[in-house]
Motif scaffolding. Structure first.
Motif, short mmCIF file in Angstrom:
data_model
loop_
_atom_site.label_atom_id
_atom_site.label_comp_id
_atom_site.label_asym_id
_atom_site.label_seq_id
_atom_site.Cartn_x
_atom_site.Cartn_y
_atom_site.Cartn_z
N ASN A 1 -3.97 0.23 0.36
CA ASN A 1 -3.30 1.42 -0.17
C ASN A 1 -4.24 2.41 -0.83
O ASN A 1 -3.82 3.51 -1.21
CB ASN A 1 -2.17 1.01 -1.12
N LYS A 2 -5.51 2.09 -0.95
CA LYS A 2 -6.50 3.06 -1.44
C LYS A 2 -6.76 4.14 -0.39
O LYS A 2 -7.29 5.20 -0.72
CB LYS A 2 -7.82 2.37 -1.78
N HIS A 3 -6.38 3.89 0.83
CA HIS A 3 -6.60 4.84 1.92
C HIS A 3 -5.45 5.84 1.97
O HIS A 3 -4.28 5.47 1.89
CB HIS A 3 -6.72 4.08 3.25
N GLN A 4 -5.79 7.11 2.11
CA GLN A 4 -4.84 8.22 1.98
C GLN A 4 -3.60 8.09 2.86
O GLN A 4 -2.50 8.33 2.40
CB GLN A 4 -5.55 9.54 2.28
N ASP A 5 -3.75 7.75 4.10
CA ASP A 5 -2.61 7.76 5.02
C ASP A 5 -2.01 6.38 5.25
O ASP A 5 -1.29 6.17 6.22
CB ASP A 5 -3.02 8.40 6.35
N ILE A 6 -2.28 5.47 4.36
CA ILE A 6 -1.78 4.10 4.50
C ILE A 6 -0.62 3.87 3.54
O ILE A 6 -0.65 4.27 2.38
CB ILE A 6 -2.91 3.08 4.24
N ARG A 7 0.40 3.22 4.08
CA ARG A 7 1.53 2.75 3.28
C ARG A 7 1.66 1.26 3.59
O ARG A 7 2.31 0.87 4.56
CB ARG A 7 2.80 3.53 3.61
N CYS A 8 0.99 0.46 2.79
CA CYS A 8 0.96 -0.99 2.98
C CYS A 8 2.05 -1.62 2.12
O CYS A 8 2.06 -1.43 0.90
CB CYS A 8 -0.41 -1.54 2.62
N GLU B 1 14.05 -9.06 5.28
CA GLU B 1 14.80 -7.87 4.84
C GLU B 1 13.87 -6.83 4.20
O GLU B 1 14.01 -5.63 4.44
CB GLU B 1 15.91 -8.27 3.85
N ILE B 2 12.92 -7.29 3.40
CA ILE B 2 11.99 -6.35 2.77
C ILE B 2 11.08 -5.73 3.83
O ILE B 2 10.79 -4.53 3.79
CB ILE B 2 11.17 -7.04 1.66
N ALA B 3 10.64 -6.52 4.80
CA ALA B 3 9.82 -5.99 5.89
C ALA B 3 10.58 -4.90 6.65
O ALA B 3 10.02 -3.84 6.98
CB ALA B 3 9.38 -7.11 6.82
N GLU B 4 11.84 -5.15 6.92
CA GLU B 4 12.66 -4.18 7.64
C GLU B 4 12.82 -2.89 6.82
O GLU B 4 12.65 -1.78 7.35
CB GLU B 4 14.03 -4.79 7.94
N LEU B 5 13.14 -3.02 5.54
CA LEU B 5 13.31 -1.84 4.69
C LEU B 5 12.01 -1.07 4.52
O LEU B 5 12.02 0.16 4.38
CB LEU B 5 13.88 -2.24 3.33
N SER B 6 10.88 -1.78 4.50
CA SER B 6 9.59 -1.09 4.35
C SER B 6 9.33 -0.14 5.51
O SER B 6 8.69 0.89 5.34
CB SER B 6 8.45 -2.10 4.20
N ARG B 7 9.84 -0.48 6.68
CA ARG B 7 9.70 0.40 7.84
C ARG B 7 10.78 1.47 7.81
O ARG B 7 10.49 2.66 7.99
CB ARG B 7 9.81 -0.41 9.14
N GLN B 8 12.04 1.07 7.60
CA GLN B 8 13.14 2.02 7.64
C GLN B 8 13.03 3.11 6.58
O GLN B 8 13.23 4.28 6.87
CB GLN B 8 14.48 1.29 7.42
N HIS B 9 12.69 2.73 5.37
CA HIS B 9 12.74 3.66 4.24
C HIS B 9 11.38 4.20 3.82
O HIS B 9 11.30 5.28 3.24
CB HIS B 9 13.39 3.00 3.02
N ASN B 10 10.31 3.44 4.07
CA ASN B 10 8.99 3.84 3.58
C ASN B 10 7.99 4.17 4.68
O ASN B 10 6.87 4.55 4.40
CB ASN B 10 8.39 2.74 2.69
N ASN B 11 8.39 3.97 5.92
CA ASN B 11 7.51 4.19 7.07
C ASN B 11 6.17 3.47 6.87
O ASN B 11 5.10 4.01 7.14
CB ASN B 11 7.29 5.68 7.32
N ALA B 12 6.25 2.24 6.37
CA ALA B 12 5.05 1.44 6.15
C ALA B 12 4.30 1.27 7.47
O ALA B 12 4.91 1.11 8.53
CB ALA B 12 5.41 0.07 5.58
N ASN B 13 2.97 1.32 7.38
CA ASN B 13 2.17 1.14 8.59
C ASN B 13 1.27 -0.09 8.52
O ASN B 13 0.59 -0.42 9.50
CB ASN B 13 1.38 2.40 8.95
#
Length: 143
Positions: free
Chosen positions: A76-83, A90-102
């Motif tokens: 997460n120190k990297h500008q375009d990363i959402r880890c 369920e948390i993995a699913e929400l991280s993609r749906q709501h946070n666009n985690a990459n």
């Protein structure tokens, strides 16, 4: 899809199982993780995964350490990363749906290998919902 993966000494077994799952499902894997249980420093494996995702060399990343925290903080120190540190499907699913985690961060000492594979599967199959979440994700970047 191309997936970049990195792990410290807490995750060689997890990485091996996840890589096997990914390759069986037709994904290309870039491996930055250690294959031994000898103590190593998680940033040495988290940064390369984040670079791969940032540069679009990989579509997504997976990072693994004991708690999942240190390697997630590194990515997460990297500008375009959402880890996203996830310990349930369920948390993995929400991280993609709501946070666009990459990047998915897996806590090896707190999940089973089977749970980790299930989280990877859901993480990769779930789309970002956009809408009201898009503005929030944009604000994360501080650009």
């Amino acid at each position: 899809m191309t997936i970049s993966i990195g792990n410290d000494h807490a995750g060689p077994d997890y990485k091996k199982a996840i890589v096997n799952y990914l390759e069986k499902n037709g994904h290309t894997v870039i491996n930055h993780g250690t294959d031994t249980f000898d103590s190593v420093d998680y940033p040495d494996f988290g940064h390369p995964v984040a670079y791969d995702v940032e540069s679009k060399k990989a579509d997504f990343g997976i990072v693994i350490c004991g708690s999942g925290n240190g390697i997630a903080m590194t990515a997460n120190k990297h500008q375009d990363i959402r880890c996203a540190l996830c310990w349930t499907v369920e948390i993995a699913e929400l991280s993609r749906q709501h946070n666009n985690a990459n990047i998915l961060s897996i806590p090896a000492r707190y999940t089973s290998i089977q749970q980790a594979i299930e989280m990877v599967e859901v993480f990769l199959m779930t789309d970002f919902e956009g809408g009201r979440h898009a503005n929030r994700v944009h604000k994360i970047a501080c650009k």
